[in-house]
Design a protein around this motif. Structure first.
Motif, short mmCIF file in Angstrom:
data_model
loop_
_atom_site.label_atom_id
_atom_site.label_comp_id
_atom_site.label_asym_id
_atom_site.label_seq_id
_atom_site.Cartn_x
_atom_site.Cartn_y
_atom_site.Cartn_z
N LYS A 229 0.78 -1.02 0.04
CA LYS A 229 -0.03 -0.07 0.08
C LYS A 229 0.87 1.29 -0.11
N GLY A 230 0.25 2.35 -0.21
CA GLY A 230 1.10 3.52 -0.24
C GLY A 230 0.35 4.66 -0.71
N GLY A 231 0.44 6.05 -0.21
CA GLY A 231 -0.19 7.01 -0.86
C GLY A 231 -1.64 7.05 -0.31
N SER A 232 -2.63 7.25 -1.34
CA SER A 232 -4.10 7.13 -0.97
C SER A 232 -4.53 5.78 -0.65
N ALA A 233 -5.51 5.82 0.30
CA ALA A 233 -6.21 4.55 0.80
C ALA A 233 -7.56 4.44 0.18
N GLN A 234 -8.42 3.66 0.39
CA GLN A 234 -9.79 3.78 -0.10
C GLN A 234 -10.68 3.04 0.95
N THR A 235 -11.70 3.67 1.20
CA THR A 235 -12.62 2.85 2.29
C THR A 235 -13.46 1.76 1.74
N VAL A 236 -14.08 0.91 2.21
CA VAL A 236 -14.71 -0.21 2.18
C VAL A 236 -15.86 0.08 0.99
N GLU A 237 -16.40 1.55 1.08
CA GLU A 237 -17.47 1.77 0.39
C GLU A 237 -16.93 2.78 -0.69
N GLY A 238 -15.64 2.71 -0.94
CA GLY A 238 -14.99 3.22 -2.23
C GLY A 238 -14.59 4.84 -2.24
N THR A 239 -14.46 5.21 -1.08
CA THR A 239 -14.03 6.64 -0.84
C THR A 239 -12.60 6.88 -0.57
N ASP A 240 -11.84 7.54 -1.80
CA ASP A 240 -10.25 7.61 -1.47
C ASP A 240 -10.08 8.58 -0.16
N PHE A 241 -9.03 8.43 0.43
CA PHE A 241 -8.50 9.19 1.38
C PHE A 241 -6.85 9.02 1.56
N ASN A 242 -6.23 9.92 2.30
CA ASN A 242 -4.84 9.77 2.53
C ASN A 242 -4.55 9.89 4.27
N PRO A 243 -4.41 8.66 4.60
CA PRO A 243 -4.17 8.44 6.26
C PRO A 243 -3.19 9.31 6.70
N ASN A 244 -2.26 9.58 6.00
CA ASN A 244 -0.95 10.29 6.53
C ASN A 244 -0.64 11.44 5.42
N MET A 245 -0.45 12.46 6.14
CA MET A 245 -0.25 13.86 5.40
C MET A 245 1.15 14.66 6.11
N PRO A 246 2.39 14.23 6.01
CA PRO A 246 2.98 13.92 4.75
C PRO A 246 2.99 12.22 4.68
N THR A 247 3.14 11.85 3.44
CA THR A 247 3.46 10.20 3.35
C THR A 247 4.31 10.14 2.07
#
Length: 413
Positions: A229-247
């Motif tokens: 994994k790395g950068g953006s992730a995606q919820t089980v419902e399909g919403t992109d998000f960034n867990p860590n800023m910075p990453t």
């Protein structure tokens, strides 16, 4: 005081790219009272983006320290059920979680490490059900940081508090790309770069990674079906998000039973209000069997004693030495920043999303696949300009992954 416009750009970035706040979605913010002005900017922006409710949980370093110094242990280790229920209620409603993390690295340096460890463990046990929402990407969540006086002075000790905070604001704006004309677009490009790296590694399906550097000679077996994994992730419902800023990382999990060798830290670790520095860990069959530390040895011991899983690894992350944070030449004493300057590993719980089908596995199935479980998850830095990494392919061939701290792979091939 940092420029108002830059703070507004940062707030909008945290909401649009960090948690990717949706219209009519609730937002929970964890923040420090020292960051009240910035937090209010975030709240205002959140409502402008259509949040139905914004709830802020405030923390204060001085009150935290007073409690550790004066409250009895039974108070420190008691987490009220209403506190847990509050988080669970928001999670069940699909709320987004934004943590604005900015704590004095030396806050609890004079407090008994055992007392801090017991309180941390009690908190982790109480919040275990809620943590399943974040570690399985069931809700969008993100962590950012803003300067506080004590933290800024730790990084810039020769400056006045205000000048140190201003310097840290400048560094943060640069590192999280807020200084770009369009930070959201800049992050889209950055996520695309990290996506290319993780997709390349997933195709390689390495069976093992071998790390060698001064003080480090260690092999990490990777479980079958591991996922980078790395950068953006995606919820089980399909919403992109960034867990860590910075990453700047791409990461996966090692097999909890397949780590052998010795690894040495390359940056200080701020854990529980204490600094652990110049430490090394020796692993046999995945478990820490020996350790040492020039600073914070007692704190490290309590970390390893959190539970059985704390002596094993849950994450392995690759970060090139030329990352913007590394090139700043600064030690931030903040894991969110320092881990993105350096390759790192994490003691404790693995992200179930780092193995195929992991989010749908029970604890027994996860263990069978070599996925570590623990109440804790603590990253520490092991990368440097002297680190070489080799990958062993499924057919037994050895391939250079890092040389002298930088990628040796061609992601365009």
């Amino acid at each position: 005081m940092a420029d108002q416009m830059m703070q507004e750009k940062y707030a909008e970035l945290a909401l649009r790219t960090g948690v990717n706040l949706q219209k009519n979605q609730a937002l929970v913010i964890n923040s420090s009272i020292e960051g009240v002005d910035f937090t209010r900017i975030v709240v205002k922006k959140a409502y402008e983006l259509g949040a139905k409710n914004v709830h802020v949980n405030w923390a204060d370093d001085e009150l935290t320290l007073l409690k550790y110094e004066n409250a009895p242990e039974e108070v420190l280790t008691n987490v009220p059920q209403w506190h847990v229920d509050q988080y669970l209620a928001f999670a069940e409603d699909g709320a987004a979680l934004l943590s604005i993390r900015s704590t004095n690295p030396d806050l609890l340096k004079d407090v008994d490490a055992g007392k801090v460890a017991k309180a941390s463990k009690a908190g982790a046990e109480a919040m275990k059900e809620f943590r399943n929402y974040t570690m399985n990407d069931r809700i969008p969540w993100s962590i950012i940081s803003i300067p506080t006086g004590d933290w800024a002075k730790k990084i810039f000790p020769d400056k006045s508090t205000e000048d140190a905070k201003e310097s840290l604001w400048e560094q943060i704006f640069k590192i999280v790309r807020v200084d770009k004309q369009d930070p959201v677009a800049a992050w889209a490009d950055h996520n695309a770069t990290l996506r290319k790296a993780r997709e390349f590694l997933n195709k390689r399906e390495f069976k093992k990674l071998i790390f060698k550097a001064p003080g480090t000679d260690i092999e990490f077996e990777l479980p079958e079906g591991h996922v980078w994994k790395g950068g953006s992730a995606q919820t089980v419902e399909g919403t992109d998000f960034n867990p860590n800023m910075p990453t700047e990382e791409v990461f996966t999990m090692p097999d909890k039973y397949g780590v052998n060798g010795t690894v040495s830290s390359t940056k200080p670790l701020n854990y529980g209000g204490n600094v652990i520095d110049n430490f090394s860990l020796t692993f046999k069959d995945g478990k820490v069997v020996d350790y040492s530390a020039e600073q914070g040895a007692e704190t490290l011991k309590h970390l390893l004693d959190t539970d059985e899983g704390a002596k094993r690894l849950g994450e392995l992350a690759l970060v090139p030495h030329e990352s913007p944070i590394s090139q700043s030449g600064l030690i931030f004493y903040n894991t969110l920043f320092d881990e993105n300057a350096s390759c790192h590993i994490a003691l404790g719980k693995a992200y179930p999303t780092n193995i195929k089908g992991g989010s749908d596995m029970n604890e027994e199935q996860l263990d069978k696949h070599g996925v570590n479980d623990s109440l804790t998850h603590v990253d520490f830095m092991i990368g440097s300009a002297e680190l070489d990494i080799d990958g062993v392919t499924p057919d037994g061939k050895t391939e250079a992954v890092f040389r002298k701290g930088s990628w040796a792979l061609d992601f365009n091939s």
